[in-house]
Scaffold this motif. Structure first.
Motif, PDB file in Angstrom:
ATOM      1  N   GLY A 261     -27.249  11.895  27.215  1.00 50.17           N
ATOM      2  CA  GLY A 261     -26.425  11.347  28.296  1.00 50.17           C
ATOM      3  C   GLY A 261     -25.570  10.196  27.796  1.00 50.17           C
ATOM      4  O   GLY A 261     -24.355  10.170  28.004  1.00 50.17           O
ATOM      5  N   ALA A 262     -26.220   9.256  27.096  1.00 49.95           N
ATOM      6  CA  ALA A 262     -25.486   8.109  26.545  1.00 49.95           C
ATOM      7  C   ALA A 262     -24.482   8.568  25.490  1.00 49.95           C
ATOM      8  O   ALA A 262     -23.331   8.106  25.463  1.00 49.95           O
ATOM      9  CB  ALA A 262     -26.471   7.117  25.931  1.00 49.95           C
ATOM     10  N   HIS A 263     -24.925   9.492  24.634  1.00 52.79           N
ATOM     11  CA  HIS A 263     -24.061   9.989  23.567  1.00 52.79           C
ATOM     12  C   HIS A 263     -22.832  10.695  24.141  1.00 52.79           C
ATOM     13  O   HIS A 263     -21.703  10.506  23.662  1.00 52.79           O
ATOM     14  CB  HIS A 263     -24.851  10.954  22.690  1.00 52.79           C
ATOM     15  CG  HIS A 263     -24.168  11.334  21.423  1.00 52.79           C
ATOM     16  ND1 HIS A 263     -23.129  12.236  21.374  1.00 52.79           N
ATOM     17  CD2 HIS A 263     -24.365  10.932  20.138  1.00 52.79           C
ATOM     18  CE1 HIS A 263     -22.720  12.380  20.131  1.00 52.79           C
ATOM     19  NE2 HIS A 263     -23.452  11.598  19.352  1.00 52.79           N
ATOM     20  N   THR A 264     -23.029  11.492  25.188  1.00 53.85           N
ATOM     21  CA  THR A 264     -21.924  12.240  25.793  1.00 53.85           C
ATOM     22  C   THR A 264     -20.916  11.311  26.446  1.00 53.85           C
ATOM     23  O   THR A 264     -19.701  11.464  26.260  1.00 53.85           O
ATOM     24  CB  THR A 264     -22.471  13.243  26.835  1.00 53.85           C
ATOM     25  OG1 THR A 264     -23.388  14.138  26.194  1.00 53.85           O
ATOM     26  CG2 THR A 264     -21.337  14.055  27.455  1.00 53.85           C
ATOM     27  N   VAL A 265     -21.410  10.343  27.208  1.00 50.62           N
ATOM     28  CA  VAL A 265     -20.510   9.390  27.877  1.00 50.62           C
ATOM     29  C   VAL A 265     -19.696   8.609  26.853  1.00 50.62           C
ATOM     30  O   VAL A 265     -18.465   8.520  26.936  1.00 50.62           O
ATOM     31  CB  VAL A 265     -21.307   8.426  28.781  1.00 50.62           C
ATOM     32  CG1 VAL A 265     -20.400   7.297  29.284  1.00 50.62           C
ATOM     33  CG2 VAL A 265     -21.908   9.173  29.961  1.00 50.62           C
ATOM     34  N   LEU A 266     -20.388   8.051  25.848  1.00 50.10           N
ATOM     35  CA  LEU A 266     -19.694   7.254  24.835  1.00 50.10           C
ATOM     36  C   LEU A 266     -18.713   8.093  24.029  1.00 50.10           C
ATOM     37  O   LEU A 266     -17.610   7.644  23.702  1.00 50.10           O
ATOM     38  CB  LEU A 266     -20.713   6.587  23.906  1.00 50.10           C
ATOM     39  CG  LEU A 266     -21.575   5.484  24.540  1.00 50.10           C
ATOM     40  CD1 LEU A 266     -22.692   5.073  23.601  1.00 50.10           C
ATOM     41  CD2 LEU A 266     -20.717   4.276  24.898  1.00 50.10           C
ATOM     42  N   SER A 267     -19.117   9.330  23.708  1.00 51.86           N
ATOM     43  CA  SER A 267     -18.254  10.209  22.912  1.00 51.86           C
ATOM     44  C   SER A 267     -16.949  10.522  23.634  1.00 51.86           C
ATOM     45  O   SER A 267     -15.860  10.363  23.079  1.00 51.86           O
ATOM     46  CB  SER A 267     -18.980  11.520  22.586  1.00 51.86           C
ATOM     47  OG  SER A 267     -20.037  11.303  21.693  1.00 51.86           O
ATOM     48  N   PHE A 268     -17.055  10.974  24.878  1.00 49.27           N
ATOM     49  CA  PHE A 268     -15.853  11.393  25.605  1.00 49.27           C
ATOM     50  C   PHE A 268     -14.984  10.225  26.036  1.00 49.27           C
ATOM     51  O   PHE A 268     -13.748  10.325  26.021  1.00 49.27           O
ATOM     52  CB  PHE A 268     -16.226  12.265  26.800  1.00 49.27           C
ATOM     53  CG  PHE A 268     -16.564  13.672  26.419  1.00 49.27           C
ATOM     54  CD1 PHE A 268     -15.605  14.516  25.874  1.00 49.27           C
ATOM     55  CD2 PHE A 268     -17.853  14.169  26.578  1.00 49.27           C
ATOM     56  CE1 PHE A 268     -15.909  15.815  25.496  1.00 49.27           C
ATOM     57  CE2 PHE A 268     -18.170  15.466  26.209  1.00 49.27           C
ATOM     58  CZ  PHE A 268     -17.196  16.292  25.664  1.00 49.27           C
ATOM     59  N   VAL A 269     -15.606   9.110  26.411  1.00 47.50           N
ATOM     60  CA  VAL A 269     -14.811   7.933  26.776  1.00 47.50           C
ATOM     61  C   VAL A 269     -14.031   7.441  25.558  1.00 47.50           C
ATOM     62  O   VAL A 269     -12.828   7.158  25.641  1.00 47.50           O
ATOM     63  CB  VAL A 269     -15.709   6.815  27.346  1.00 47.50           C
ATOM     64  CG1 VAL A 269     -14.942   5.503  27.445  1.00 47.50           C
ATOM     65  CG2 VAL A 269     -16.235   7.211  28.731  1.00 47.50           C
ATOM     66  N   ALA A 270     -14.717   7.365  24.393  1.00 44.28           N
ATOM     67  CA  ALA A 270     -14.039   6.943  23.166  1.00 44.28           C
ATOM     68  C   ALA A 270     -12.980   7.963  22.748  1.00 44.28           C
ATOM     69  O   ALA A 270     -11.882   7.596  22.314  1.00 44.28           O
ATOM     70  CB  ALA A 270     -15.060   6.757  22.049  1.00 44.28           C
ATOM     71  N   PHE A 271     -13.318   9.239  22.883  1.00 42.99           N
ATOM     72  CA  PHE A 271     -12.403  10.329  22.513  1.00 42.99           C
ATOM     73  C   PHE A 271     -11.111  10.244  23.326  1.00 42.99           C
ATOM     74  O   PHE A 271     -10.006  10.314  22.773  1.00 42.99           O
ATOM     75  CB  PHE A 271     -13.107  11.666  22.782  1.00 42.99           C
ATOM     76  CG  PHE A 271     -12.379  12.865  22.250  1.00 42.99           C
ATOM     77  CD1 PHE A 271     -11.940  12.936  20.942  1.00 42.99           C
ATOM     78  CD2 PHE A 271     -12.157  13.971  23.078  1.00 42.99           C
ATOM     79  CE1 PHE A 271     -11.287  14.057  20.458  1.00 42.99           C
ATOM     80  CE2 PHE A 271     -11.508  15.100  22.609  1.00 42.99           C
ATOM     81  CZ  PHE A 271     -11.071  15.141  21.288  1.00 42.99           C
ATOM     82  N   GLU A 272     -11.242  10.040  24.625  1.00 44.99           N
ATOM     83  CA  GLU A 272     -10.061   9.954  25.491  1.00 44.99           C
ATOM     84  C   GLU A 272      -9.264   8.674  25.214  1.00 44.99           C
ATOM     85  O   GLU A 272      -8.029   8.673  25.246  1.00 44.99           O
ATOM     86  CB  GLU A 272     -10.486   9.999  26.964  1.00 44.99           C
ATOM     87  CG  GLU A 272     -11.155  11.294  27.396  1.00 44.99           C
ATOM     88  CD  GLU A 272     -10.175  12.435  27.656  1.00 44.99           C
ATOM     89  OE1 GLU A 272      -9.027  12.386  27.162  1.00 44.99           O
ATOM     90  OE2 GLU A 272     -10.568  13.390  28.360  1.00 44.99           O
ATOM     91  N   ARG A 273      -9.961   7.571  24.924  1.00 42.01           N
ATOM     92  CA  ARG A 273      -9.266   6.314  24.602  1.00 42.01           C
ATOM     93  C   ARG A 273      -8.462   6.448  23.321  1.00 42.01           C
ATOM     94  O   ARG A 273      -7.325   5.977  23.223  1.00 42.01           O
ATOM     95  CB  ARG A 273     -10.285   5.174  24.444  1.00 42.01           C
ATOM     96  CG  ARG A 273     -10.982   4.707  25.699  1.00 42.01           C
ATOM     97  CD  ARG A 273     -10.078   3.861  26.573  1.00 42.01           C
ATOM     98  NE  ARG A 273      -9.422   4.648  27.599  1.00 42.01           N
ATOM     99  CZ  ARG A 273      -8.459   4.226  28.386  1.00 42.01           C
ATOM    100  NH1 ARG A 273      -7.992   2.991  28.249  1.00 42.01           N
ATOM    101  NH2 ARG A 273      -7.924   5.014  29.296  1.00 42.01           N
ATOM    102  N   LEU A 274      -9.071   7.074  22.316  1.00 43.49           N
ATOM    103  CA  LEU A 274      -8.391   7.262  21.033  1.00 43.49           C
ATOM    104  C   LEU A 274      -7.176   8.167  21.187  1.00 43.49           C
ATOM    105  O   LEU A 274      -6.137   7.944  20.561  1.00 43.49           O
ATOM    106  CB  LEU A 274      -9.357   7.849  19.999  1.00 43.49           C
ATOM    107  CG  LEU A 274     -10.399   6.882  19.443  1.00 43.49           C
ATOM    108  CD1 LEU A 274     -11.474   7.630  18.648  1.00 43.49           C
ATOM    109  CD2 LEU A 274      -9.743   5.835  18.552  1.00 43.49           C
TER     110      LEU A 274
END
Length: 283
Positions: A261-274
């Motif tokens: 859950g934490a990994h998915t949230v951080l991954s996609f939020v960072a992915f979209e920001r980048l």
């Protein structure tokens, strides 16, 4: 890599998934495992396998997330319009191809990560990540011309389980994120931005935890099978079912959900920001 670094202490689910006590045993709760690790091995034991985890993310997540839209566009082109860009079928096909590629390439780093996070009563046999890679290589290396081939086979042990797990996780994670985000936007519930990315990734984290946990249990058992007790994935599944019961496939689910859950949230939020920073349209 950032998401994996933050969630690495929660990867103690590997310890839970490797335990083989009889059905009904209660001493496998994630907080029990975590406390035991901190008391007997030190708090830093929660960061075991960190370097291998970083190497794994570069290859596995880099390929599966980085090539998802490429394969989505390519498969859409090959379908000559029979598959719509908004359809779930196209997303599932693209995620399957991307995850298969990422999982197959990253298998050695995943195997070493599992080995370094496992419990050893007499202390870890691995001094560091490089030593772990070398040890696994020597396990499979034979004499003469078979040395190289044997070492490669040892590093790629469990590739079938890793690939199945990667496909199951990626299809449920990436596709659910893409589909939920698309639905929320189309219905006018939310607009493109951080709240939408966070909400869609929260749902995606739960969905992929439910679907991938059983495959994850089998994967870590096969990868950590240094004595070659299992003949393969199917034999491992039969052994777990026979000796521990069907609920054994959900060992470590609480921690798996917390981690994924934490990994998915951080991954996609960072992915979209980048993507925004580099001038690329949102997923």
């Amino acid at each position: 890599m950032f998401a994996s670094a933050v969630s690495n202490p929660l990867d103690m689910s590997v310890r839970q998934q490797l335990r083989t006590q009889a059905p009904g045993a209660k001493a496998n709760a994630f907080w029990t495992v975590g406390m035991q690790m901190a008391r007997s091995e030190g708090v830093m034991s929660l960061m075991n396998g960190f370097t291998a985890s970083m190497l794994r993310e570069v290859t596995y997540s880099g390929l599966r997330m980085g090539t998802y839209e490429y394969f989505k566009d390519s498969i859409h082109g090959l379908s000559a319009g029979t598959l719509t860009t908004d359809g779930l079928t196209l997303k599932v096909l693209a995620a399957t191809v991307a995850a298969t590629l990422g999982s197959a390439v990253a298998n050695p780093t995943d195997l070493v990560k599992v080995r370094m996070q496992a419990y050893y009563p007499d202390g870890s046999p691995y001094r560091n990540t490089r030593h772990a890679f070398a040890t696994v290589w020597r396990e499979g290396a034979g004499a003469g011309a078979q040395t190289f081939a044997g070492g490669v086979r040892a590093l790629y042990r469990g590739t079938d389980a890793t690939t199945i797990r990667g496909v199951v996780l990626s299809v449920s994670q990436i596709c659910s994120y893409d589909q939920i985000k698309q639905s929320l936007k189309q219905r006018g519930v939310m607009e493109e931005g951080l709240p939408l990315h966070f909400t869609a990734s929260m749902f995606a984290g739960f969905i992929c935890s439910v679907t991938s946990n059983p495959v994850d249990v089998v994967k870590v058992r096969v990868m950590n099978d240094k004595e070659r007790q299992f003949k393969g994935v199917s034999d491992c599944v039969k052994t777990i079912m026979r000796n521990e019961g069907p609920m054994a496939f959900y060992k470590g689910f609480g921690m798996c959900w917390a981690r994924l859950g934490a990994h998915t949230v951080l991954s996609f939020v960072a992915f979209e920001r980048l993507r925004t920073l580099f001038g690329i349209a949102p997923m």
